[in-house]
Every structure is written in structure tokens, then in C-alpha cells.
Scaffold this active site. Structure first.
Site, PDB file in Angstrom:
ATOM      1  N   GLU A  21      -8.909 -11.240  -7.462  1.00 38.27           N
ATOM      2  CA  GLU A  21      -8.024 -10.078  -7.347  1.00 38.27           C
ATOM      3  C   GLU A  21      -6.926 -10.097  -8.406  1.00 38.27           C
ATOM      4  O   GLU A  21      -6.579  -9.053  -8.963  1.00 38.27           O
ATOM      5  CB  GLU A  21      -7.440 -10.014  -5.926  1.00 38.27           C
ATOM      6  N   LYS A  57       0.838  -1.202   0.000  1.00 38.11           N
ATOM      7  CA  LYS A  57       0.000   0.000   0.000  1.00 38.11           C
ATOM      8  C   LYS A  57       0.880   1.262   0.000  1.00 38.11           C
ATOM      9  O   LYS A  57       2.108   1.172   0.194  1.00 38.11           O
ATOM     10  CB  LYS A  57      -0.914  -0.045   1.234  1.00 38.11           C
ATOM     11  N   TYR A  88     -11.959  -3.339  -2.813  1.00 31.46           N
ATOM     12  CA  TYR A  88     -12.482  -3.376  -1.449  1.00 31.46           C
ATOM     13  C   TYR A  88     -14.012  -3.460  -1.411  1.00 31.46           C
ATOM     14  O   TYR A  88     -14.615  -3.150  -0.387  1.00 31.46           O
ATOM     15  CB  TYR A  88     -11.982  -2.163  -0.656  1.00 31.46           C
ATOM     16  N   ASN A 119      -1.539  -0.291   7.501  1.00 30.02           N
ATOM     17  CA  ASN A 119      -1.025  -1.648   7.767  1.00 30.02           C
ATOM     18  C   ASN A 119      -0.244  -2.225   6.583  1.00 30.02           C
ATOM     19  O   ASN A 119      -0.029  -3.433   6.487  1.00 30.02           O
ATOM     20  CB  ASN A 119      -2.124  -2.579   8.274  1.00 30.02           C
ATOM     21  N   HIS A 163      -1.496  -5.679   1.503  1.00 32.80           N
ATOM     22  CA  HIS A 163      -2.703  -6.487   1.324  1.00 32.80           C
ATOM     23  C   HIS A 163      -2.322  -7.863   0.810  1.00 32.80           C
ATOM     24  O   HIS A 163      -1.418  -7.987  -0.025  1.00 32.80           O
ATOM     25  CB  HIS A 163      -3.638  -5.835   0.296  1.00 32.80           C
TER      26      HIS A 163
HETATM   27  P1  DAT Z   1      -6.916  -7.679   5.892  1.00 27.80           P
HETATM   28  O1  DAT Z   1      -6.233  -6.545   5.140  1.00 27.80           O
HETATM   29  O2  DAT Z   1      -6.048  -8.166   7.030  1.00 27.80           O
HETATM   30  O3  DAT Z   1      -7.394  -8.770   5.005  1.00 27.80           O
HETATM   31  P2  DAT Z   1      -9.692  -6.834   6.075  1.00 27.80           P
HETATM   32  O4  DAT Z   1      -9.888  -7.485   4.740  1.00 27.80           O
HETATM   33  O5  DAT Z   1     -10.612  -7.200   7.182  1.00 27.80           O
HETATM   34  O6  DAT Z   1      -8.192  -7.042   6.609  1.00 27.80           O
HETATM   35  O7  DAT Z   1      -9.804  -5.257   5.894  1.00 27.80           O
HETATM   36  C1  DAT Z   1      -9.247  -4.611   4.769  1.00 27.80           C
HETATM   37  C2  DAT Z   1      -8.529  -3.365   5.215  1.00 27.80           C
HETATM   38  O8  DAT Z   1      -9.466  -2.460   5.792  1.00 27.80           O
HETATM   39  C3  DAT Z   1      -7.483  -3.607   6.307  1.00 27.80           C
HETATM   40  O9  DAT Z   1      -6.243  -3.983   5.774  1.00 27.80           O
HETATM   41  C4  DAT Z   1      -7.449  -2.270   6.987  1.00 27.80           C
HETATM   42  C5  DAT Z   1      -8.857  -1.782   6.878  1.00 27.80           C
HETATM   43  N1  DAT Z   1      -9.624  -2.079   8.098  1.00 27.80           N
HETATM   44  C6  DAT Z   1     -10.103  -3.296   8.459  1.00 27.80           C
HETATM   45  N2  DAT Z   1     -10.751  -3.225   9.631  1.00 27.80           N
HETATM   46  C7  DAT Z   1     -10.685  -1.927  10.006  1.00 27.80           C
HETATM   47  C8  DAT Z   1     -11.147  -1.197  11.127  1.00 27.80           C
HETATM   48  N3  DAT Z   1     -11.832  -1.789  12.118  1.00 27.80           N
HETATM   49  N4  DAT Z   1     -10.870   0.135  11.191  1.00 27.80           N
HETATM   50  C9  DAT Z   1     -10.186   0.739  10.198  1.00 27.80           C
HETATM   51  N5  DAT Z   1      -9.714   0.122   9.123  1.00 27.80           N
HETATM   52  C10 DAT Z   1      -9.963  -1.190   9.024  1.00 27.80           C
HETATM   53 MG    MG Z   2      -8.852  -8.727   3.503  1.00 24.14          MG
END
Ligand code: DAT
Ligand code: MG
Length: 149
Positions: free
Chosen positions: A126, A9, A49, A112, A115
Site C-alpha cells: 500500500e 477516508k 481494495y 468507518n 483505513h
Molecule cells: P478494515 O478496514 O477494518 O481493514 P476490511 O479490510 O475487512 O476492514 O474491509 C475494508 C472496508 O470495506 C472496511 O473498512 C469497510 C468495508 N466493509 C468491510 N466489510 C463490510 C461489510 N460487511 N459491509 C459493508 N462494508 C464493508
Molecule cells: Mg482491511
């Protein structure tokens, strides 16, 4: 062989850890089959997303992923989808284990760094969303017999 979609990212690019992240996947024994740096459009971000469309953080997630260049990659190897998720670590870098990418380099969930696809179906979707077929190289590293029995 399995393939997964990985994206560094904008924070990972700005933090100058692109090389470090690629090194971890290479060192593990996975094979790079697709790689490009791009400025992500809102359309691509919203599709990528899409599953999070109803979540309160969706708008900031799309703003963030479109805020600077992203390094998009496809990695190949046995079990690479689940293994990449382990290399990446938990979604929140504060709770991600040390030794993982998020655990070693991040402090907040909105930054974070990386991805990784979470399952075979999402990996296939994807890869297709981010890459054209001709942007992917099918090749076998000469070290393969030293990685697989
Ligand atoms: P991951 O990236 O570990 O697969 P995810 O698919 O649940 O996690 O979410 C996608 C992204 O969205 C994640 O990398 C960061 C953001 N995100 C997820 N949960 C969040 C939250 N509670 N608050 C803010 N950003 C969040
Ligand atoms: Mg995810």
C-alpha cells in the site's frame, strides 16, 4: 523501524477530524513520514481494495473512497502496523471499542473513517501504491530517546 499506510477516508475529512486523527498518532509516539490530500481515482481505489473485488460491498466501497478527498499518510515506529489497527478499532464502528477512532467517531461500517494496513506485506504494497519514494521523508524525531529505551 516499521512503516504502515493510513488513509483518512472522505467521511473523516468531511467530519473535520483530520487533525484529531493525526493528533492521536503523534501523541502515541509514531512518526509521520508521508502525508498528502488527494482525490482518489477509480483505478487507485480498485487497486487498493483489490482483495475485496468479489465482495458485495466492493462497488459502494470504491464509490465512497472516490467521493471526496482522502488524506493519505505513512507512519513509522516499532510495531506501528498492529498498533495502528488498535488505535483505529474494529471494522464496524458500532462494535469498535470506545477510545478507538472508529469507536469514538463512527456509527456505520460504510462510514468507518479510516483505513490502516493489516500486515507487513500489505503495508509495503500500500505504501508503494500510494506514495513515490521521494514523497517519503526519513527523519528521526529529537524526542526518540524519550520514546525508546
Ligand atoms: P478494515 O478496514 O477494518 O481493514 P476490511 O479490510 O475487512 O476492514 O474491509 C475494508 C472496508 O470495506 C472496511 O473498512 C469497510 C468495508 N466493509 C468491510 N466489510 C463490510 C461489510 N460487511 N459491509 C459493508 N462494508 C464493508
Ligand atoms: Mg482491511
Amino acid at each position: 523501524m516499521e512503516r504502515t499506510f493510513i488513509a483518512i477516508k472522505p467521511d473523516g475529512v468531511q467530519r473535520a477530524i483530520v487533525g484529531e486523527i493525526i493528533r492521536r498518532f503523534e501523541s502515541k509516539g509514531f512518526t509521520l513520514v508521508g502525508l498528502k490530500l488527494l482525490q482518489v481515482s477509480r483505478e487507485l481505489a480498485e487497486q487498493h481494495y483489490g482483495v475485496h473485488r468479489e465482495r458485495p460491498f466492493f462497488a459502494s466501497l470504491v464509490d465512497f473512497i472516490t467521493s471526496g478527498p482522502v488524506v493519505a499518510m505513512v507512519w513509522e515506529g516499532d510495531g506501528v502496523i498492529a498498533s495502528a489497527r488498535k488505535l483505529i478499532g474494529a471494522t464496524n464502528p458500532l462494535t469498535a471499542e470506545p477510545g478507538t477512532i472508529r469507536g469514538d467517531f463512527g456509527v456505520s461500517i460504510g462510514r468507518n473513517l479510516i483505513h490502516g494496513s493489516d500486515a507487513p506485506e500489505t503495508a509495503a504494497q500500500e505504501i508503494q501504491l500510494w506514495f513515490k519514494d521521494e514523497e517519503l521523508a526519513s527523519w528521526q524525531p529529537t524526542i526518540t530517546p524519550w520514546l525508546y529505551e
